[in-house]
Structure formats: C-alpha cells, structure tokens
Design a protein around this motif. Sequence first.
Motif, mmCIF file in Angstrom:
data_model
loop_
_atom_site.group_PDB
_atom_site.id
_atom_site.type_symbol
_atom_site.label_atom_id
_atom_site.label_comp_id
_atom_site.label_asym_id
_atom_site.label_seq_id
_atom_site.Cartn_x
_atom_site.Cartn_y
_atom_site.Cartn_z
ATOM 1 N N LEU A 27 -4.057 1.960 13.729
ATOM 2 C CA LEU A 27 -3.444 1.284 12.584
ATOM 3 C C LEU A 27 -4.485 0.998 11.500
ATOM 4 C CD1 LEU A 27 -0.953 -1.232 14.265
ATOM 5 C CD2 LEU A 27 -0.403 0.844 12.981
ATOM 6 N N ALA A 28 -5.707 0.689 11.916
ATOM 7 C CA ALA A 28 -6.779 0.475 10.950
ATOM 8 C C ALA A 28 -7.079 1.772 10.199
ATOM 9 C CB ALA A 28 -8.033 -0.030 11.651
ATOM 10 N N ARG A 29 -7.138 2.882 10.913
ATOM 11 C CA ARG A 29 -7.364 4.179 10.257
ATOM 12 C C ARG A 29 -6.225 4.500 9.290
ATOM 13 N NH1 ARG A 29 -8.796 5.651 15.870
ATOM 14 N NH2 ARG A 29 -11.081 5.726 16.009
ATOM 15 N N ILE A 30 -4.990 4.263 9.744
ATOM 16 C CA ILE A 30 -3.832 4.547 8.898
ATOM 17 C C ILE A 30 -3.828 3.667 7.658
ATOM 18 C CG2 ILE A 30 -1.314 4.311 8.774
ATOM 19 C CD1 ILE A 30 -1.202 5.337 11.647
ATOM 20 N N GLY A 31 -4.202 2.396 7.816
ATOM 21 C CA GLY A 31 -4.260 1.493 6.674
ATOM 22 C C GLY A 31 -5.250 1.972 5.620
ATOM 23 N N ILE A 32 -6.405 2.436 6.064
ATOM 24 C CA ILE A 32 -7.419 2.938 5.127
ATOM 25 C C ILE A 32 -6.909 4.192 4.423
ATOM 26 C CG2 ILE A 32 -9.730 3.936 4.950
ATOM 27 C CD1 ILE A 32 -10.542 2.132 7.311
ATOM 28 N N VAL A 33 -6.342 5.107 5.191
ATOM 29 C CA VAL A 33 -5.850 6.362 4.615
ATOM 30 C C VAL A 33 -4.692 6.094 3.656
ATOM 31 C CG1 VAL A 33 -4.756 8.576 5.147
ATOM 32 C CG2 VAL A 33 -6.616 7.734 6.587
ATOM 33 N N PHE A 34 -3.805 5.164 4.002
ATOM 34 C CA PHE A 34 -2.663 4.844 3.141
ATOM 35 C C PHE A 34 -3.135 4.242 1.820
ATOM 36 C CE2 PHE A 34 0.858 1.797 2.038
ATOM 37 C CZ PHE A 34 1.738 2.774 1.594
ATOM 38 N N ALA A 35 -4.122 3.365 1.871
ATOM 39 C CA ALA A 35 -4.654 2.773 0.648
ATOM 40 C C ALA A 35 -5.261 3.853 -0.255
ATOM 41 C CB ALA A 35 -5.701 1.712 0.989
ATOM 42 N N ILE A 36 -5.999 4.777 0.334
ATOM 43 C CA ILE A 36 -6.586 5.870 -0.441
ATOM 44 C C ILE A 36 -5.480 6.759 -1.016
ATOM 45 C CG2 ILE A 36 -8.052 7.927 -0.324
ATOM 46 C CD1 ILE A 36 -9.652 6.510 1.883
ATOM 47 N N SER A 37 -4.443 6.993 -0.238
ATOM 48 C CA SER A 37 -3.324 7.826 -0.703
ATOM 49 C C SER A 37 -2.623 7.202 -1.896
ATOM 50 C CB SER A 37 -2.321 8.048 0.432
ATOM 51 O OG SER A 37 -2.926 8.702 1.533
ATOM 52 N N LEU A 38 -2.371 5.878 -1.829
ATOM 53 C CA LEU A 38 -1.730 5.195 -2.957
ATOM 54 C C LEU A 38 -2.609 5.257 -4.203
ATOM 55 C CD1 LEU A 38 -0.228 1.961 -1.317
ATOM 56 C CD2 LEU A 38 0.989 4.011 -2.029
ATOM 57 N N GLY A 39 -3.900 5.045 -4.022
ATOM 58 C CA GLY A 39 -4.806 5.031 -5.158
ATOM 59 C C GLY A 39 -4.993 6.384 -5.820
ATOM 60 N N THR A 40 -4.740 7.455 -5.087
ATOM 61 C CA THR A 40 -4.927 8.799 -5.643
ATOM 62 C C THR A 40 -3.609 9.493 -5.980
ATOM 63 O OG1 THR A 40 -5.046 9.672 -3.372
ATOM 64 C CG2 THR A 40 -7.129 9.156 -4.478
ATOM 65 N N MET A 41 -2.614 9.397 -5.104
ATOM 66 C CA MET A 41 -1.376 10.162 -5.271
ATOM 67 C C MET A 41 -0.435 9.575 -6.313
ATOM 68 S SD MET A 41 -1.588 12.808 -3.270
ATOM 69 C CE MET A 41 -3.324 12.822 -3.758
ATOM 70 N N VAL A 42 -0.281 8.256 -6.347
ATOM 71 C CA VAL A 42 0.677 7.646 -7.282
ATOM 72 C C VAL A 42 0.290 7.887 -8.741
ATOM 73 C CG1 VAL A 42 1.705 5.478 -8.060
ATOM 74 C CG2 VAL A 42 1.476 5.934 -5.612
ATOM 75 N N PRO A 43 -0.962 7.622 -9.145
ATOM 76 C CA PRO A 43 -1.315 7.910 -10.546
ATOM 77 C C PRO A 43 -1.153 9.385 -10.904
ATOM 78 C CG PRO A 43 -2.967 6.496 -9.533
ATOM 79 C CD PRO A 43 -2.072 6.968 -8.434
ATOM 80 N N LEU A 44 -1.535 10.293 -10.006
ATOM 81 C CA LEU A 44 -1.391 11.715 -10.276
ATOM 82 C C LEU A 44 0.081 12.099 -10.428
ATOM 83 C CD1 LEU A 44 -4.019 13.364 -7.898
ATOM 84 C CD2 LEU A 44 -4.041 13.388 -10.397
#
Length: 542
Positions: A333-350
């Motif tokens: 869950l910790a790994r998923i939380g980190i990956v999800f945060a990175i995904s939001l920060g990169t995918m949503v603006p793009l």
Amino acid sequence: MVIIFGSFYLTIIYAILLTFGRIGLVLIISVFLALIFGVLSAKVRAAEAIIIPITDVLEAVPVVSFFPIILVFFIVRIGGPFGTEIAVDFLLVTAVLWNLILGVYQSVLHIPKEYESVAKVYKIGILGKLRRLYAPAAFPSIVANIMPSFASALFYITLTEVITIGNKNYEVFGVGTLSVQLANASNYTGIVILIMFLIVAIGLSFYFFINPLIKMSEKYKFESNMPASSKDSQRRQNAFVTVIGERINQVIGSTEAAIAVVNRSIPRRDNVSRKQIKFSDRVVNIIVGTTLVAVLLITLYFVAESGFSSAFTEYILNPHYLKIFGIATLYDLARIGIVFAISLGTMVPLAVFFGRRKVSGRFSTGIFQILYSIPSPVLLPLIIIFLTPKIAVFLGEGLAFNADVMIIAYLSAASYIFFNVYGSAISIPNELDVIAKTYKLSRWMKIRYLSFPAIVPGLITGSMSAIGSYWGGLLVAEYVTFNGKTFAVKHGLMLLISKAIADGNLVYADAIDIFMVIIVVILTFVVWMRLYRYSERKFTYD
C-alpha cells in the motif's frame, strides 16, 4: 527459441500478429460485456449494489489470481492447445474488462435526466435506449478505456501467454512467449529489436483503429449546437448573446414540449401512475437482484471447489498468517500510494493540457499512447540489468530494486488516469468555453470552475482502475526470475503470491487473494462508492 520460417524477424512479426489478434478479439468481447453490465449497474439499483463492488474487487485482484480457476476449468477439463488458448483469452479478459464496465457505468450514470424523460415519453424500449442513448453516451468512455485496456493487455501478455505453476509451463506462442525466451537466453539485443517492432505495430494500430475511434467519440457530447465549420464556430464565439439565447430558448422549448407531451399522455390519476412506476421498479430490482445473486452463488461454489475453501480454513483463520499478510499489505500500500501520487502529478496535468487542445492534442496523445503501450514487463530485464546498478550507487541495491518495482507499477496503470481524464476534458461542451471567454476568466478560474468539475468523474474512474491495476504491476516486478537468477523485494503481498505460484502452492496463493479481496471490499465501500455518489450529485451536466 522457436524460429518461424528460418528468420528471427519473421518470428517477431508472426508473434505480434498472434498477440494482437488475441487482444482484438478480447477487446470486442469485453466491450459487449461492459455495455451489458455497465448499463445494468447504472439503471438498476440491485445490479449496482452487486456488480460495482464485485467489479472493483476483481479489478484489484491480479490476473495471476485466476490461475487456479483456469487451471481447473480450461487446462485440465478441456486440455490440449485449445484449452490453453481459451485460458489465455480468459485471463486477458480479466485484465481489460473491469475498467470498461466502470467507464460505461459512470457515463450512463451521468446522462442528463431530460434525455431519460424524452425516451419515456416516446416509449423507447430497452434495446432502443441501448442503441440510441446508452451506447452513444458511453462511447467516449469506452474509447478512453480501450486505449489503456489495449496497453493493459500488452502488459499482461507476458503472464497470460506463458502460464507457469510450479514446474509446469502452459503456453501459446506470441509476444509474451518470445520475450520470455529472449530474457532467459540473455538476448538483450533481441529484446530491443522486439520492442522496436512492437512500437511500429502499436503505431499502426493507433493510426488505423484507435485514432478514428477518438474522432468519432468527439461527436458524442451533451451540448445543443455543434459547429458546422470552423468559420461558423468562430462567428458563434463572437456572438455570445446569440449563443446563450439560442441555448436557453432550446432548453426551455424542449422542456415545455416534453412536459406538454407527458401531461397529455399521463392519466389524471397521477398517484396511481407513480405507484405503478415504483411497483415496476421494485419488480425489476427483485428479478435482477435475485438472478445476479443466484449466478454469484453458483460461481462462488465452483471457485470454492477450485481450492479457495481450503485456503480460507488453512490460512485466513490462522492469526500467524494474517499477521504476515497484514505487514506485507502495508508495504505494498505504501508503494501504491507513492506511485498514485506520482501518477496524479504527471497524468492529470498532461491529460487536461492535451484534452483542452483537441486538434493538436490528438497527435500528442497518439505518441503518448504508442509509448505507453509498450509492455513494461518486456523492459523489466533491461531495467534490472542496466538501470538498477546505476540507481544502486545512490540508494543501495534494496532501494534500487524497490525503485524498479515502482517504475513498473507506474508504467502498468498510470495511463488509466491519463486517458479517463483526457476523455472527460475533450468532452467539455463548447458553450462553457464561450462563457469562460466572455467573462474573461483567468487561467486559475478556468481550472477551478471549468476543467476540474468536468474531469472529476473521469478522474474517479481512472483512479479506481489505476489503483486496482497497480497490484498487477507489483506482481510482475516484486519477484522476477530469468536466466537462472531471482530478483525480489524483502516484503510485499505480491511477493508472497509470486513465490507461492513459483512453488506450486496454489492454496497459499488463494489465501492471499482472499485477504486482498477483503481489503479491496473495505476500500470500495468506504472510498469509491462514496466518491461515485458525490460526483453524480455535483458534477453532472443537468
């Protein structure tokens, strides 16, 4: 390694044709099933209460978790190459179906109520609604989800075309089989050549199939006036008052017409009609709910017979194993939380950037889709051999391999967020842009009052799909064996599953699956169902 027609290059082409053929067939079947279950969930409360939580659970369960089921029902009972082929196709369906169902469900749920009222007035049947209302409304979401589903199918192809349980291998030839053979032979040059051929094949698929679907999806918006030409569009943007006046008059006129028709067609005894409608809805809920429960119980019986009942009694009821599962889950869950945060920060603006620039965005999203569809498990041997030593210089070997795991997890599912948000952004009605320009809203106000409310439903659907699929990325990367060497993290739930499968201990793997299902069900009701309801109340074009 298998060589077709005495040429390595012809072997790659043959493998790509077989794999893409499987994926195409699976996507067609999955879209058909998604329309059925998605519409049913959106329109029937009993179906929603059963299908959506189950869909969320099944999306979070890794594809490898279905190995015991397909082993019993397809490979053992049917047997032979045909049984293995059906097993592979079934596993691919489990990789791409669930996000399509959620996308259709979300789209139909947000259809403006006026459209439903008109359908009732004209007494359009369920098949007519499906063809004229539900399917067109869900089409943008289906297209948006086909792109990440295509990438997801390619991602899981290394697992589905080569099924390894203990010392036994069950395989069909394709890209997955070929990539595994190249990795085991340490043929890294061959892997690079395979990736180059895949890029070309993905590009051709996008150009001839996906890009035309994207253009078609732009026609299905809930807005009254679509520009007949760029000149007409420009003229309407310069005449804001005329546009708004036409919009208001059309809404008022259509509403008054609908009310008049309804008043003429409904008898005086309104209370009786309402009671009949409520009674009819109650009957539909009872019939659909009872049918789904019966199907669910039968399915659970066969699943229990495949080994899950033994897993529950031997491991789930044992506090020692529950402690092990709980600690491993916290790491993942910790790994998923980190990956999800990175995904939001990169995918949503793009996604918002490309979606709001529709014409120029098509080319950019095409390039993005091609790059993102490259199956990361094929890249994993290259990442481990060439990237890990460089990261280890700064972080150490343990953290370096954890970084590799999170890279694979990111590549496995972040596209769900991008393409769902992109689908929402590109479907924003043009009238809202006209209003924003007329009132000279700042960029921040456009984001706050226009872009953000429009993308929330797609963001919820994409996030739900992404977080469920991150588990699959962790499964692929937390325990890796190729060329006689094993690479693994120290703690993780997917690590435990992979080791259990490698040891042939399917009962233990089933126990971990059951534990995952419990966690995912809790998250579904505590988080996702509430977010769906919130988005339905706050972010619908009514």
